[in-house]
Design a protein around this motif. Sequence first.
Motif, PDB file in Angstrom:
ATOM      1  N   ASP A   1       0.828  -1.211   0.000  1.00  0.00           N
ATOM      2  CA  ASP A   1       0.000   0.000   0.000  1.00  0.00           C
ATOM      3  C   ASP A   1       0.864   1.263   0.000  1.00  0.00           C
ATOM      4  OD1 ASP A   1      -2.309  -1.532   0.010  1.00  0.00           O
ATOM      5  OD2 ASP A   1      -2.430  -1.556   2.198  1.00  0.00           O
TER       6      ASP A   1
ATOM      7  N   LEU B   1       0.750   4.188  -2.792  1.00  0.00           N
ATOM      8  CA  LEU B   1       0.575   5.594  -2.424  1.00  0.00           C
ATOM      9  C   LEU B   1       1.690   6.445  -3.032  1.00  0.00           C
ATOM     10  CD1 LEU B   1      -1.008   7.705  -0.781  1.00  0.00           C
ATOM     11  CD2 LEU B   1       0.448   7.124   1.173  1.00  0.00           C
TER      12      LEU B   1
ATOM     13  N   ARG C   1       1.191   6.749  -6.861  1.00  0.00           N
ATOM     14  CA  ARG C   1       0.098   7.685  -7.202  1.00  0.00           C
ATOM     15  C   ARG C   1       0.526   9.126  -6.964  1.00  0.00           C
ATOM     16  NH1 ARG C   1      -6.180   7.341  -5.139  1.00  0.00           N
ATOM     17  NH2 ARG C   1      -6.769   9.419  -5.806  1.00  0.00           N
TER      18      ARG C   1
ATOM     19  N   ILE D   1      -2.227  12.968  -1.208  1.00  0.00           N
ATOM     20  CA  ILE D   1      -3.003  11.864  -1.779  1.00  0.00           C
ATOM     21  C   ILE D   1      -3.780  11.142  -0.685  1.00  0.00           C
ATOM     22  CG2 ILE D   1      -2.844   9.633  -2.958  1.00  0.00           C
ATOM     23  CD1 ILE D   1      -2.382  12.053  -4.796  1.00  0.00           C
ATOM     24  N   ALA D   2      -3.134  10.860   0.444  1.00  0.00           N
ATOM     25  CA  ALA D   2      -3.812  10.179   1.551  1.00  0.00           C
ATOM     26  C   ALA D   2      -4.989  11.014   2.052  1.00  0.00           C
ATOM     27  CB  ALA D   2      -2.834   9.893   2.683  1.00  0.00           C
TER      28      ALA D   2
ATOM     29  N   GLU E   1      -6.747  13.215   0.302  1.00  0.00           N
ATOM     30  CA  GLU E   1      -7.798  13.152  -0.718  1.00  0.00           C
ATOM     31  C   GLU E   1      -8.581  11.837  -0.635  1.00  0.00           C
ATOM     32  OE1 GLU E   1      -5.944  13.791  -4.512  1.00  0.00           O
ATOM     33  OE2 GLU E   1      -5.368  15.845  -4.024  1.00  0.00           O
ATOM     34  N   ILE E   2      -7.846  10.734  -0.499  1.00  0.00           N
ATOM     35  CA  ILE E   2      -8.496   9.423  -0.427  1.00  0.00           C
ATOM     36  C   ILE E   2      -9.395   9.346   0.801  1.00  0.00           C
ATOM     37  CG2 ILE E   2      -8.079   6.960  -0.052  1.00  0.00           C
ATOM     38  CD1 ILE E   2      -5.489   7.341  -1.768  1.00  0.00           C
ATOM     39  N   LEU E   3      -8.882   9.790   1.940  1.00  0.00           N
ATOM     40  CA  LEU E   3      -9.663   9.750   3.175  1.00  0.00           C
ATOM     41  C   LEU E   3     -10.897  10.643   3.074  1.00  0.00           C
ATOM     42  CD1 LEU E   3      -9.861   8.701   6.055  1.00  0.00           C
ATOM     43  CD2 LEU E   3      -8.425  10.605   6.781  1.00  0.00           C
TER      44      LEU E   3
ATOM     45  N   GLU F   1     -12.517  11.592   0.324  1.00  0.00           N
ATOM     46  CA  GLU F   1     -13.477  10.976  -0.596  1.00  0.00           C
ATOM     47  C   GLU F   1     -14.232   9.831   0.069  1.00  0.00           C
ATOM     48  OE1 GLU F   1     -11.196   9.817  -4.000  1.00  0.00           O
ATOM     49  OE2 GLU F   1     -10.734  11.886  -4.551  1.00  0.00           O
ATOM     50  N   GLU F   2     -13.517   9.009   0.814  1.00  0.00           N
ATOM     51  CA  GLU F   2     -14.133   7.864   1.490  1.00  0.00           C
ATOM     52  C   GLU F   2     -15.123   8.315   2.564  1.00  0.00           C
ATOM     53  OE1 GLU F   2     -14.936   3.869   2.299  1.00  0.00           O
ATOM     54  OE2 GLU F   2     -13.897   4.787   0.606  1.00  0.00           O
TER      55      GLU F   2
END
Length: 104
Positions: free
Chosen positions: A11, A15, A18, A29-30, A32-34, A36-37
Amino acid sequence: MTLMVSLAPRDEALLRERAQREGKTEEEIATEILREELRAKPLPPTSPAAANASVEIPAFWQDYVGTFASTAVDSATILPPRTPLKQAVSDIIAEKYRKQGFNV
């Protein structure tokens, strides 16, 4: 808020890849992912009133709203069925109340 996250090597590599591909830091990035989730899956309501305000009841069940939670039941409480399926549901509800000692 600052978080410390432990990632599996695979992972972590994903990361980093990306972040490099998008020209951003791993933290961006982390985040943004968090974000969005969290926004994709809102928290459930915290109170019954809030829960009921956001629930759409399928048309079939609208005739039966409140029936399962009733404390006083008579044959008029259980609506007359208009289809074989509603007849079956009405029979199940009536049996539920008979088992609880109601005279339905």
